[in-house]
Design an enzyme around this catalytic site. Sequence first.
Site, short mmCIF file in Angstrom:
data_model
loop_
_atom_site.label_atom_id
_atom_site.label_comp_id
_atom_site.label_asym_id
_atom_site.label_seq_id
_atom_site.Cartn_x
_atom_site.Cartn_y
_atom_site.Cartn_z
N GLY A 1 50.12 44.06 22.89
CA GLY A 1 51.37 44.56 22.34
C GLY A 1 51.82 45.88 22.94
N GLU B 1 50.66 35.83 27.09
CA GLU B 1 50.49 36.88 28.11
C GLU B 1 49.45 36.43 29.13
OE1 GLU B 1 47.59 38.77 28.41
OE2 GLU B 1 46.58 37.90 26.69
N PHE B 2 49.66 36.84 30.37
CA PHE B 2 48.71 36.51 31.44
C PHE B 2 48.26 37.80 32.13
CE2 PHE B 2 51.34 32.64 31.06
CZ PHE B 2 50.33 31.69 30.87
N PHE C 1 40.27 27.65 33.32
CA PHE C 1 40.14 27.41 34.76
C PHE C 1 39.52 28.63 35.46
CE2 PHE C 1 42.79 23.64 36.30
CZ PHE C 1 42.73 22.99 35.08
N LEU C 2 39.96 29.83 35.07
CA LEU C 2 39.42 31.04 35.69
C LEU C 2 37.93 31.20 35.37
CD1 LEU C 2 42.38 33.50 35.00
CD2 LEU C 2 41.68 32.59 37.23
N CYS D 1 39.08 37.25 26.15
CA CYS D 1 39.75 35.95 26.12
C CYS D 1 38.92 34.76 26.58
CB CYS D 1 41.02 35.99 26.97
SG CYS D 1 42.28 37.05 26.26
N LYS E 1 34.53 44.95 33.09
CA LYS E 1 34.86 45.03 34.51
C LYS E 1 35.37 46.44 34.79
CE LYS E 1 39.64 43.33 34.45
NZ LYS E 1 40.56 42.32 34.95
#
Length: 480
Positions: A13, A157-158, A222-223, A272, A335
């Site tokens: 957000g 959101e990506f 997929f990632l 996620c 990360k």
Amino acid sequence: MVKICCIGAGYVGGPTMAVIALKCPDIEVAVVDISVSRITAWNSDQLPIYEPGLDDVVKSCRGKNLFFSTDVEKHVSEADIIFVSVNTPTKTRGLGAGKAADLTYWESAARMIADVSKSDKIVVEKSTVPVKTAEAIEKILTHNSKGVNYQILSNPEFLAEGTAIEDLFAPDRVLIGGRETPDGQRAIKALKDVYAHWVPEERILCTNLWSAELSKLAANAFLAQRISSVNAMSALCEATGADVAQVSHAVGKDTRIGHKFLNASVGFGGSCFQKDILNLVYICECNGLPEVANYWKQVIKVNDYQKNRFVNRIVSSMFNTVSGKKIAILGFAFKKDTGDTRETPAIDVCKGLLGDKANLSIYDPQVSEEQIQKDLSMNKFDWDHPVHLQPMSPSTVKQVRVVWDAYEATKGAHGLCILTEWDEFKNLDYKKIYDSMPKPAFVFDGRNVVDPKKLREIGFIVYSIGKPLDSWLKDMPAVA
């Protein structure tokens, strides 16, 4: 003037609304949250999240057309478009526990919107939600509508943490899903017009509601699958003497595959990937697709296997015990370039070492001692509930020290583990570190950031994921 309100001032957000405010000076944007401390932080010089470039964006708009407030009802009632960006944690009890998404916060947000709205609203799902959530939200709103019309859109959101502002400035795509009715299409156009201020039209994709909801889960699955694929290969590389970096490079040269997300590591983390795959598994099971569910489950199993393998490699290398030994942990975030520790592999690695009674000395340039102690004392999935509902942190984990310098962390340590690929770890004075450690001195590189050859020349015994094994390690079992 169009008014936008976003419920939830978190990782999604806050940055998303700040960029909308920056790119759309003619739109008033309010970010609301019931957490007073979080809103206070957004209104201060010390923002509650670290993200490169975020400070500048917030400071250039805050107080002009970007506002952070705890007055949720006022801003919701005034808004034309309401983004809902609340937590959707994995359920910890009841039906679907451990897999299904818990929509408690979503439902209470929807009921509050229905209570305070006096004019028509477009309600936008921004959090990652299970497919068909929009339908449930729609029912709550229409059954409590008091003559107000609602249109529900899905706009997942990506963002990748560490590059969220870049991703928002130049997205690969913006996905908007809505009803295939005239009102639904008008709502899609209204949201598309907001993004069109800075995103080229061909990058704004419009779909039906269910496709948009599923696309987000599918993209993360997929990632994560790519990471588990290369990590599975890393185990085979170690067993055969191949080098996973060379294998990844060769595979990535195939243009159909590409080179992204092919770095072997100690495992994936972040808020996620695991959550979304568990959710996908649950949806598949509910729809009578056990084979599909089992396929995606395997992605998480390989990730857990990789973390366990790393811990087992450490313990077996160090004479089968780390009890009472100081182990330095370099990096705790999931990360580099983020302070986020949600589902970071460092938690499982540290817990594994603590289970064998190691003494840990942890250094991460962006993660506080409070956060690390909290992560190591919480149960799985607790992190995803609002702070006031998280269990009060029990007494700190006594075998853990958090320090603010890599050299302090490694001084006197029997082994050091690199668990986050911070750039500074590439450039440390490893000779100085070696001289301060008892011998034999071990390096366990969970991110392949150091040059094993150079470190072996200094005298270290080095384990790098997926690389040919040090002769010391060859006789040691990798999996217990």
